[in-house]
Design a protein around this motif. Sequence first.
Motif, mmCIF file in Angstrom:
data_model
loop_
_atom_site.group_PDB
_atom_site.id
_atom_site.type_symbol
_atom_site.label_atom_id
_atom_site.label_comp_id
_atom_site.label_asym_id
_atom_site.label_seq_id
_atom_site.Cartn_x
_atom_site.Cartn_y
_atom_site.Cartn_z
ATOM 1 N N ASP A 287 11.869 -17.996 8.043
ATOM 2 C CA ASP A 287 10.846 -17.003 8.392
ATOM 3 C C ASP A 287 11.252 -15.614 7.902
ATOM 4 O O ASP A 287 10.409 -14.846 7.436
ATOM 5 C CB ASP A 287 10.606 -16.967 9.901
ATOM 6 N N LEU A 288 12.538 -15.313 7.998
ATOM 7 C CA LEU A 288 13.040 -14.016 7.540
ATOM 8 C C LEU A 288 12.825 -13.848 6.041
ATOM 9 O O LEU A 288 12.393 -12.792 5.584
ATOM 10 C CB LEU A 288 14.521 -13.863 7.889
ATOM 11 N N ALA A 289 13.094 -14.882 5.267
ATOM 12 C CA ALA A 289 12.896 -14.811 3.814
ATOM 13 C C ALA A 289 11.436 -14.495 3.488
ATOM 14 O O ALA A 289 11.142 -13.637 2.643
ATOM 15 C CB ALA A 289 13.323 -16.122 3.160
ATOM 16 N N THR A 290 10.526 -15.157 4.186
ATOM 17 C CA THR A 290 9.099 -14.904 3.971
ATOM 18 C C THR A 290 8.736 -13.482 4.396
ATOM 19 O O THR A 290 7.980 -12.793 3.704
ATOM 20 C CB THR A 290 8.248 -15.928 4.749
ATOM 21 N N ALA A 291 9.288 -13.026 5.513
ATOM 22 C CA ALA A 291 9.003 -11.673 5.999
ATOM 23 C C ALA A 291 9.505 -10.608 5.024
ATOM 24 O O ALA A 291 8.829 -9.597 4.806
ATOM 25 C CB ALA A 291 9.625 -11.469 7.376
ATOM 26 N N ILE A 292 10.663 -10.841 4.422
ATOM 27 C CA ILE A 292 11.201 -9.884 3.442
ATOM 28 C C ILE A 292 10.284 -9.838 2.224
ATOM 29 O O ILE A 292 9.938 -8.753 1.736
ATOM 30 C CB ILE A 292 12.641 -10.258 3.031
ATOM 31 N N GLU A 293 9.862 -10.989 1.737
ATOM 32 C CA GLU A 293 8.950 -11.037 0.582
ATOM 33 C C GLU A 293 7.638 -10.322 0.878
ATOM 34 O O GLU A 293 7.147 -9.536 0.056
ATOM 35 C CB GLU A 293 8.661 -12.484 0.181
ATOM 36 N N GLU A 294 7.052 -10.603 2.027
ATOM 37 C CA GLU A 294 5.786 -9.969 2.400
ATOM 38 C C GLU A 294 5.950 -8.456 2.553
ATOM 39 O O GLU A 294 5.081 -7.690 2.135
ATOM 40 C CB GLU A 294 5.241 -10.572 3.694
ATOM 41 N N SER A 295 7.051 -8.034 3.149
ATOM 42 C CA SER A 295 7.312 -6.601 3.336
ATOM 43 C C SER A 295 7.443 -5.895 1.999
ATOM 44 O O SER A 295 6.861 -4.820 1.785
ATOM 45 C CB SER A 295 8.592 -6.392 4.158
ATOM 46 N N CYS A 296 8.199 -6.479 1.094
ATOM 47 C CA CYS A 296 8.380 -5.884 -0.235
ATOM 48 C C CYS A 296 7.066 -5.857 -1.005
ATOM 49 O O CYS A 296 6.751 -4.857 -1.667
ATOM 50 C CB CYS A 296 9.452 -6.633 -1.020
ATOM 51 N N ASP A 297 6.289 -6.930 -0.908
ATOM 52 C CA ASP A 297 5.001 -6.967 -1.591
ATOM 53 C C ASP A 297 4.097 -5.843 -1.081
ATOM 54 O O ASP A 297 3.416 -5.175 -1.863
ATOM 55 C CB ASP A 297 4.341 -8.329 -1.389
ATOM 56 N N LEU A 298 4.117 -5.613 0.220
ATOM 57 C CA LEU A 298 3.341 -4.525 0.803
ATOM 58 C C LEU A 298 3.795 -3.178 0.247
ATOM 59 O O LEU A 298 2.992 -2.355 -0.178
ATOM 60 C CB LEU A 298 3.474 -4.551 2.337
ATOM 61 N N LEU A 299 5.112 -2.945 0.223
ATOM 62 C CA LEU A 299 5.641 -1.661 -0.236
ATOM 63 C C LEU A 299 5.426 -1.435 -1.731
ATOM 64 O O LEU A 299 5.279 -0.290 -2.167
ATOM 65 C CB LEU A 299 7.133 -1.558 0.089
ATOM 66 N N LEU A 300 5.398 -2.507 -2.497
ATOM 67 C CA LEU A 300 5.222 -2.375 -3.942
ATOM 68 C C LEU A 300 3.760 -2.240 -4.361
ATOM 69 O O LEU A 300 3.471 -2.019 -5.534
ATOM 70 C CB LEU A 300 5.865 -3.572 -4.660
ATOM 71 N N HIS A 301 2.855 -2.379 -3.416
ATOM 72 C CA HIS A 301 1.418 -2.273 -3.711
ATOM 73 C C HIS A 301 0.766 -1.240 -2.796
ATOM 74 O O HIS A 301 -0.090 -1.564 -1.963
ATOM 75 C CB HIS A 301 0.735 -3.637 -3.577
ATOM 76 N N GLN A 302 1.180 0.000 -2.949
ATOM 77 C CA GLN A 302 0.614 1.121 -2.211
ATOM 78 C C GLN A 302 0.178 2.187 -3.209
ATOM 79 O O GLN A 302 0.399 2.039 -4.406
ATOM 80 C CB GLN A 302 1.655 1.687 -1.231
ATOM 81 N N ASP A 303 -0.418 3.258 -2.708
ATOM 82 C CA ASP A 303 -0.882 4.340 -3.582
ATOM 83 C C ASP A 303 0.251 5.298 -3.934
ATOM 84 O O ASP A 303 0.140 6.526 -3.777
ATOM 85 C CB ASP A 303 -2.053 5.087 -2.939
ATOM 86 N N TYR A 304 1.355 4.724 -4.352
ATOM 87 C CA TYR A 304 2.510 5.472 -4.844
ATOM 88 C C TYR A 304 3.352 4.548 -5.700
ATOM 89 O O TYR A 304 3.194 3.328 -5.647
ATOM 90 C CB TYR A 304 3.352 6.056 -3.704
ATOM 91 N N VAL A 305 4.235 5.138 -6.466
ATOM 92 C CA VAL A 305 5.250 4.381 -7.198
ATOM 93 C C VAL A 305 6.589 4.810 -6.613
ATOM 94 O O VAL A 305 6.880 6.011 -6.530
ATOM 95 C CB VAL A 305 5.199 4.677 -8.715
ATOM 96 N N ALA A 306 7.370 3.858 -6.157
ATOM 97 C CA ALA A 306 8.677 4.154 -5.576
ATOM 98 C C ALA A 306 9.771 3.910 -6.606
ATOM 99 O O ALA A 306 9.646 3.037 -7.465
ATOM 100 C CB ALA A 306 8.913 3.275 -4.356
ATOM 101 N N ALA A 307 10.841 4.669 -6.502
ATOM 102 C CA ALA A 307 11.983 4.480 -7.392
ATOM 103 C C ALA A 307 12.878 3.351 -6.887
ATOM 104 O O ALA A 307 13.474 2.622 -7.674
ATOM 105 C CB ALA A 307 12.786 5.768 -7.509
ATOM 106 N N SER A 308 12.972 3.206 -5.553
ATOM 107 C CA SER A 308 13.873 2.197 -5.003
ATOM 108 C C SER A 308 13.373 1.682 -3.660
ATOM 109 O O SER A 308 12.544 2.306 -3.007
ATOM 110 C CB SER A 308 15.286 2.770 -4.853
ATOM 111 N N LEU A 309 13.901 0.523 -3.288
ATOM 112 C CA LEU A 309 13.687 -0.061 -1.963
ATOM 113 C C LEU A 309 15.041 -0.145 -1.282
ATOM 114 O O LEU A 309 16.020 -0.578 -1.901
ATOM 115 C CB LEU A 309 13.075 -1.451 -2.060
ATOM 116 N N THR A 310 15.099 0.270 -0.028
ATOM 117 C CA THR A 310 16.342 0.225 0.732
ATOM 118 C C THR A 310 16.150 -0.650 1.957
ATOM 119 O O THR A 310 15.161 -0.488 2.686
ATOM 120 C CB THR A 310 16.782 1.637 1.161
#
Length: 126
Positions: free
Chosen positions: A39-62
Motif C-alpha cells: 500500500d505504501l508503494a502505491t501511495a508514494i506513486e500516487e503522491s508523486c504523480d499528484l505533485l508532478l501534475h500541478q500548475d508549476y514545475v518543480a526542480a526536486s521532490l523531497t
Amino acid sequence: MKQPMMLTVPAGKEWVLVLRMAAAGVGALYNLPVDVLDDLATAIEESCDLLLHQDYVAASLTMKCCLNCEGLSMCISASERVCQPCDEAADADIAKLILQPLVKEVQLDQDENGVHCVHLTLPAKG
C-alpha cells in the motif's frame, strides 16, 4: 527511536522508483507488514504523480520519513517550484480519495498553484 530519513531527487517521473524503494526500505526498518509495504508503494506513486501534475514545475521532490506516536510519517514535497499552467493538472480531491484507503491519514498542503506537499501517516506497529 530511529533517526529521521530525508531523500531529495530530481522532480521527474523516472525518479519516482527511487522514492518508492527508499520508502520500502524505511518501512522494512520499522517492520511494516508486507501488505502495508504494498500500500505504501502505491501511495508514494500516487503522491508523486499528484505533485508532478500541478500548475508549476518543480526542480526536486523531497521525501522525509520519521516515526512518531501516530505511526510512520512520510512527507513528499515539491521544491523550487516555478508557476507554469498544466493542461493535465491532477485533481487533489480525487488523489486524496485514492490515497485515503492506503494509509492511516492523508493531508495535502496546497496554494494557488496546486498541491505542493503530501503528508502520509501509516499505522503504528501493533
